[in-house]
Design a protein around this motif. Sequence first.
Motif, PDB file in Angstrom:
ATOM      1  N   LEU A   1      17.744  31.573 -31.268  1.00  0.00           N
ATOM      2  CA  LEU A   1      18.189  31.026 -29.980  1.00  0.00           C
ATOM      3  C   LEU A   1      19.492  30.470 -30.384  1.00  0.00           C
ATOM      4  O   LEU A   1      19.600  29.614 -31.379  1.00  0.00           O
ATOM      5  N   THR A   2      20.353  30.523 -29.438  1.00  0.00           N
ATOM      6  CA  THR A   2      21.800  29.504 -29.293  1.00  0.00           C
ATOM      7  C   THR A   2      21.683  29.097 -27.962  1.00  0.00           C
ATOM      8  O   THR A   2      20.947  29.709 -26.973  1.00  0.00           O
ATOM      9  N   ARG A   3      22.461  28.358 -27.535  1.00  0.00           N
ATOM     10  CA  ARG A   3      22.823  27.916 -26.243  1.00  0.00           C
ATOM     11  C   ARG A   3      23.388  29.009 -25.577  1.00  0.00           C
ATOM     12  O   ARG A   3      23.202  29.214 -24.097  1.00  0.00           O
ATOM     13  N   HIS A   4      23.877  30.006 -25.967  1.00  0.00           N
ATOM     14  CA  HIS A   4      24.512  31.103 -25.225  1.00  0.00           C
ATOM     15  C   HIS A   4      23.628  32.364 -25.292  1.00  0.00           C
ATOM     16  O   HIS A   4      24.077  33.310 -24.370  1.00  0.00           O
ATOM     17  N   GLY A   5      22.489  32.568 -25.983  1.00  0.00           N
ATOM     18  CA  GLY A   5      21.835  33.746 -26.052  1.00  0.00           C
ATOM     19  C   GLY A   5      20.550  33.573 -26.850  1.00  0.00           C
ATOM     20  O   GLY A   5      20.389  32.430 -27.471  1.00  0.00           O
ATOM     21  N   ALA A   6      20.081  34.764 -27.146  1.00  0.00           N
ATOM     22  CA  ALA A   6      18.891  34.996 -27.741  1.00  0.00           C
ATOM     23  C   ALA A   6      18.623  36.180 -28.405  1.00  0.00           C
ATOM     24  O   ALA A   6      19.145  37.216 -27.946  1.00  0.00           O
ATOM     25  N   ARG A   7      17.631  36.439 -29.294  1.00  0.00           N
ATOM     26  CA  ARG A   7      16.981  37.686 -29.616  1.00  0.00           C
ATOM     27  C   ARG A   7      15.639  37.805 -29.102  1.00  0.00           C
ATOM     28  O   ARG A   7      14.906  36.767 -29.454  1.00  0.00           O
ATOM     29  N   ILE A   8      15.208  38.894 -28.318  1.00  0.00           N
ATOM     30  CA  ILE A   8      13.807  38.976 -28.144  1.00  0.00           C
ATOM     31  C   ILE A   8      13.263  40.169 -28.534  1.00  0.00           C
ATOM     32  O   ILE A   8      13.796  41.144 -28.912  1.00  0.00           O
ATOM     33  N   GLU A   9      11.921  40.198 -28.642  1.00  0.00           N
ATOM     34  CA  GLU A   9      11.303  41.218 -29.044  1.00  0.00           C
ATOM     35  C   GLU A   9      10.102  41.367 -28.102  1.00  0.00           C
ATOM     36  O   GLU A   9       9.546  40.450 -27.551  1.00  0.00           O
ATOM     37  N   GLY A  10       9.646  42.700 -28.050  1.00  0.00           N
ATOM     38  CA  GLY A  10       8.366  42.938 -27.377  1.00  0.00           C
ATOM     39  C   GLY A  10       8.679  43.679 -25.659  1.00  0.00           C
ATOM     40  O   GLY A  10       7.773  43.671 -25.039  1.00  0.00           O
ATOM     41  N   HIS A  11       9.830  44.035 -25.507  1.00  0.00           N
ATOM     42  CA  HIS A  11      10.096  44.468 -24.228  1.00  0.00           C
ATOM     43  C   HIS A  11      10.324  46.132 -24.123  1.00  0.00           C
ATOM     44  O   HIS A  11      10.155  46.940 -25.267  1.00  0.00           O
ATOM     45  N   GLY A  12      10.370  46.811 -23.062  1.00  0.00           N
ATOM     46  CA  GLY A  12      10.549  48.468 -23.166  1.00  0.00           C
ATOM     47  C   GLY A  12      12.325  48.650 -23.319  1.00  0.00           C
ATOM     48  O   GLY A  12      12.730  47.843 -23.903  1.00  0.00           O
ATOM     49  N   ALA A  13      12.603  49.883 -23.242  1.00  0.00           N
ATOM     50  CA  ALA A  13      13.902  50.244 -23.302  1.00  0.00           C
ATOM     51  C   ALA A  13      14.892  49.425 -22.409  1.00  0.00           C
ATOM     52  O   ALA A  13      14.452  49.403 -21.196  1.00  0.00           O
ATOM     53  N   LEU A  14      15.784  48.852 -22.971  1.00  0.00           N
ATOM     54  CA  LEU A  14      16.952  48.345 -22.184  1.00  0.00           C
ATOM     55  C   LEU A  14      18.322  49.164 -22.335  1.00  0.00           C
ATOM     56  O   LEU A  14      18.351  49.430 -23.396  1.00  0.00           O
ATOM     57  N   GLN A  15      19.138  48.717 -21.499  1.00  0.00           N
ATOM     58  CA  GLN A  15      20.758  49.082 -21.560  1.00  0.00           C
ATOM     59  C   GLN A  15      21.531  48.015 -21.582  1.00  0.00           C
ATOM     60  O   GLN A  15      21.409  47.221 -21.045  1.00  0.00           O
ATOM     61  N   ARG A  16      22.711  48.357 -22.492  1.00  0.00           N
ATOM     62  CA  ARG A  16      23.671  47.109 -22.591  1.00  0.00           C
ATOM     63  C   ARG A  16      24.235  46.919 -21.282  1.00  0.00           C
ATOM     64  O   ARG A  16      24.165  47.631 -20.268  1.00  0.00           O
ATOM     65  N   ASP A  17      24.456  45.551 -21.138  1.00  0.00           N
ATOM     66  CA  ASP A  17      24.724  44.880 -19.566  1.00  0.00           C
ATOM     67  C   ASP A  17      23.818  44.649 -18.452  1.00  0.00           C
ATOM     68  O   ASP A  17      24.018  44.440 -17.541  1.00  0.00           O
ATOM     69  N   GLU A  18      22.471  45.318 -18.798  1.00  0.00           N
ATOM     70  CA  GLU A  18      21.605  45.136 -17.706  1.00  0.00           C
ATOM     71  C   GLU A  18      21.201  43.899 -17.538  1.00  0.00           C
ATOM     72  O   GLU A  18      21.299  42.894 -18.555  1.00  0.00           O
ATOM     73  N   ALA A  19      20.970  43.264 -16.180  1.00  0.00           N
ATOM     74  CA  ALA A  19      20.651  41.886 -15.954  1.00  0.00           C
ATOM     75  C   ALA A  19      18.859  41.945 -16.018  1.00  0.00           C
ATOM     76  O   ALA A  19      18.094  42.697 -15.840  1.00  0.00           O
ATOM     77  N   ILE A  20      18.668  40.700 -16.713  1.00  0.00           N
ATOM     78  CA  ILE A  20      17.185  40.301 -16.948  1.00  0.00           C
ATOM     79  C   ILE A  20      16.967  38.906 -16.536  1.00  0.00           C
ATOM     80  O   ILE A  20      18.007  38.188 -16.601  1.00  0.00           O
ATOM     81  N   GLY A  21      15.875  38.687 -16.245  1.00  0.00           N
ATOM     82  CA  GLY A  21      15.541  37.118 -16.152  1.00  0.00           C
ATOM     83  C   GLY A  21      14.468  36.700 -17.301  1.00  0.00           C
ATOM     84  O   GLY A  21      13.582  37.467 -17.623  1.00  0.00           O
ATOM     85  N   LEU A  22      14.766  35.401 -17.576  1.00  0.00           N
ATOM     86  CA  LEU A  22      13.786  34.904 -18.528  1.00  0.00           C
ATOM     87  C   LEU A  22      13.252  33.599 -18.167  1.00  0.00           C
ATOM     88  O   LEU A  22      14.113  32.719 -17.766  1.00  0.00           O
ATOM     89  N   ALA A  23      12.226  33.060 -18.392  1.00  0.00           N
ATOM     90  CA  ALA A  23      11.592  31.944 -18.058  1.00  0.00           C
ATOM     91  C   ALA A  23      11.052  31.461 -19.353  1.00  0.00           C
ATOM     92  O   ALA A  23      10.107  31.837 -19.873  1.00  0.00           O
ATOM     93  N   PHE A  24      11.708  30.201 -19.917  1.00  0.00           N
ATOM     94  CA  PHE A  24      11.203  29.679 -21.285  1.00  0.00           C
ATOM     95  C   PHE A  24      10.216  28.529 -20.824  1.00  0.00           C
ATOM     96  O   PHE A  24      10.178  28.087 -19.528  1.00  0.00           O
TER      97      PHE A  24
END
Length: 121
Positions: free
Chosen positions: A42-65
């Motif tokens: 984690l950084t203030r600007h982003g994160a590395r996540i694991e455990g999702h399905g296939a994603l494409q570059r620039d797709e929008a996602i939502g995350l709830a911490f």
Amino acid sequence: MIPAATIAPASTPRRRESREAVEMFAHFRHGARRCTVMLKDLTRHGARIEGHGALQRDEAIGLAFPGLAPVLAFVAWCNGPCAGIEFAEPLRPQQYESLLRDHALPALRPDPPGSGLPLVA
């Protein structure tokens, strides 16, 4: 021919901030699909996540911490079940510090301000 000494080396992309190793679950939303993913750094600007399905570059996602309102993020890269994401807006310093305090890996967990304790080796 230009002498080798005058040729600038290729620049390497630099991160805005160093990544902090964490392990925390976050609720992931991509379109109608929802699941729980594991944040690994984690950084203030982003994160590395694991455990999702296939994603494409620039797709929008939502995350709830844990304990925070959901944030909008965009996929920066994807490699199988791992993806790098960039938050639409950086986490506020207080949010970031709270997440690190609660979820940083023990050997890397920052000391509380003023504790004077050394980091665990």
